[in-house]
Enzyme design. Structure first.
Site, PDB file in Angstrom:
ATOM      1  N   ARG A  82       0.907  -1.297   0.060  1.00  0.00           N
ATOM      2  CA  ARG A  82       0.126   0.018   0.005  1.00  0.00           C
ATOM      3  C   ARG A  82       0.909   1.374  -0.008  1.00  0.00           C
ATOM      4  O   ARG A  82       0.341   2.220  -0.336  1.00  0.00           O
ATOM      5  CB  ARG A  82      -0.876  -0.175   1.202  1.00  0.00           C
TER       6      ARG A  82
ATOM      7  N   GLU B 289       3.372  -9.815  13.831  1.00  0.00           N
ATOM      8  CA  GLU B 289       2.484 -10.151  14.936  1.00  0.00           C
ATOM      9  C   GLU B 289       2.846 -11.801  15.099  1.00  0.00           C
ATOM     10  O   GLU B 289       2.804 -12.139  16.139  1.00  0.00           O
ATOM     11  CB  GLU B 289       1.158  -9.869  14.579  1.00  0.00           C
TER      12      GLU B 289
END
Length: 170
Positions: free
Chosen positions: A58, A95
Site C-alpha cells: 500500500r 505479529e
C-alpha cells in the site's frame, strides 16, 4: 475534506478485536483519492525531497502518486525475493513471525533526501525497517507521510525524531 468518511472500518479483521482501516473505499473514489494525495503533497511540499520510498504494497498506492505530484522519483521497498537486481535486506517482526524487506542496492545514492510514504503508521515496525534500509544506502530521511496514523499504537516512538505527517488519526 473529511477523509475518515472515505475509509471503511471493518471490525474483527484480520482477527477478533482488530478494527481494520480499509482504504480501498477511498482509492476507488477518484476525487477523494486525488484530494488525499494533494493534501499529503501540501503537508510535505516545503521539504527538500529527491525521492519517495514506499514499502510494499500500500506504500506504492500512496508513495507513487505523491512522487508524481511532487515531480520526484519513487523507490519501491519490496518483500524479499521480489526485486530482480542486487538488493540489501532487513528482517522485521510481524505479529506472528518475521519477514524481510528489500531495496535495490543502487536505488538511493548517498546523501539523497528521502521521504517515506505509506498508507498507515501503526506499530512502526515496517517503517523502522524501511528507515534502516535507506540509511544502509546512505540516504537522508527528511520525513514520513501517512494517509492514516493509529496513534494508540505509538508507532511514532519507534521512528525517533523523524518529522511525521498524517492525514487521518485514529
Amino acid at each position: 475534506m473529511n477523509f475518515k468518511d472515505y475509509i471503511r472500518v471493518i471490525p474483527d479483521f484480520p482477527q477478533p478485536g482488530i478494527r481494520f482501516k480499509d482504504i480501498t473505499t477511498l482509492l476507488k473514489d477518484g476525487p477523494a483519492y486525488r484530494a488525499a494525495i494533494d493534501a499529503l503533497k501540501e503537508l510535505v511540499k516545503d521539504k527538500q525531497i529527491d525521492l519517495i520510498a514506499g514499502p510494499e504494497a500500500r506504500g506504492f498506492v500512496i508513495g507513487a502518486p505523491l512522487a508524481l505530484a511532487l515531480g520526484v522519483g519513487f523507490v519501491p521497498i519490496r518483500k524479499s525475493g521480489k526485486l530482480p537486481g542486487e538488493t540489501v535486506e532487513a528482517a522485521y517482526d510481524l505479529e506472528y513471525g518475521k519477514d524481510r524487506l528489500a531495496i535495490h542496492s543502487d536505488a538511493i545514492k548517498p546523501g539523497q533526501k528521502i521521504l517515506i510514504a505509506d498508507d498507515l503508521l501503526a506499530t512502526g515496525g515496517t517503517i523502522s525497517t524501511t528507515i534502516g534500509l535507506i540509511h544502509q544506502l546512505g540516504g537522508e530521511i527528511v520525513g514520513a507521510a501517512f494517509l492514516i496514523e493509529l496513534s494508540y499504537l505509538n508507532g511514532r516512538d519507534k521512528l525517533g525524531d523523524i518529522d511525521i505527517a498524517s492525514l487521518v488519526t485514529y
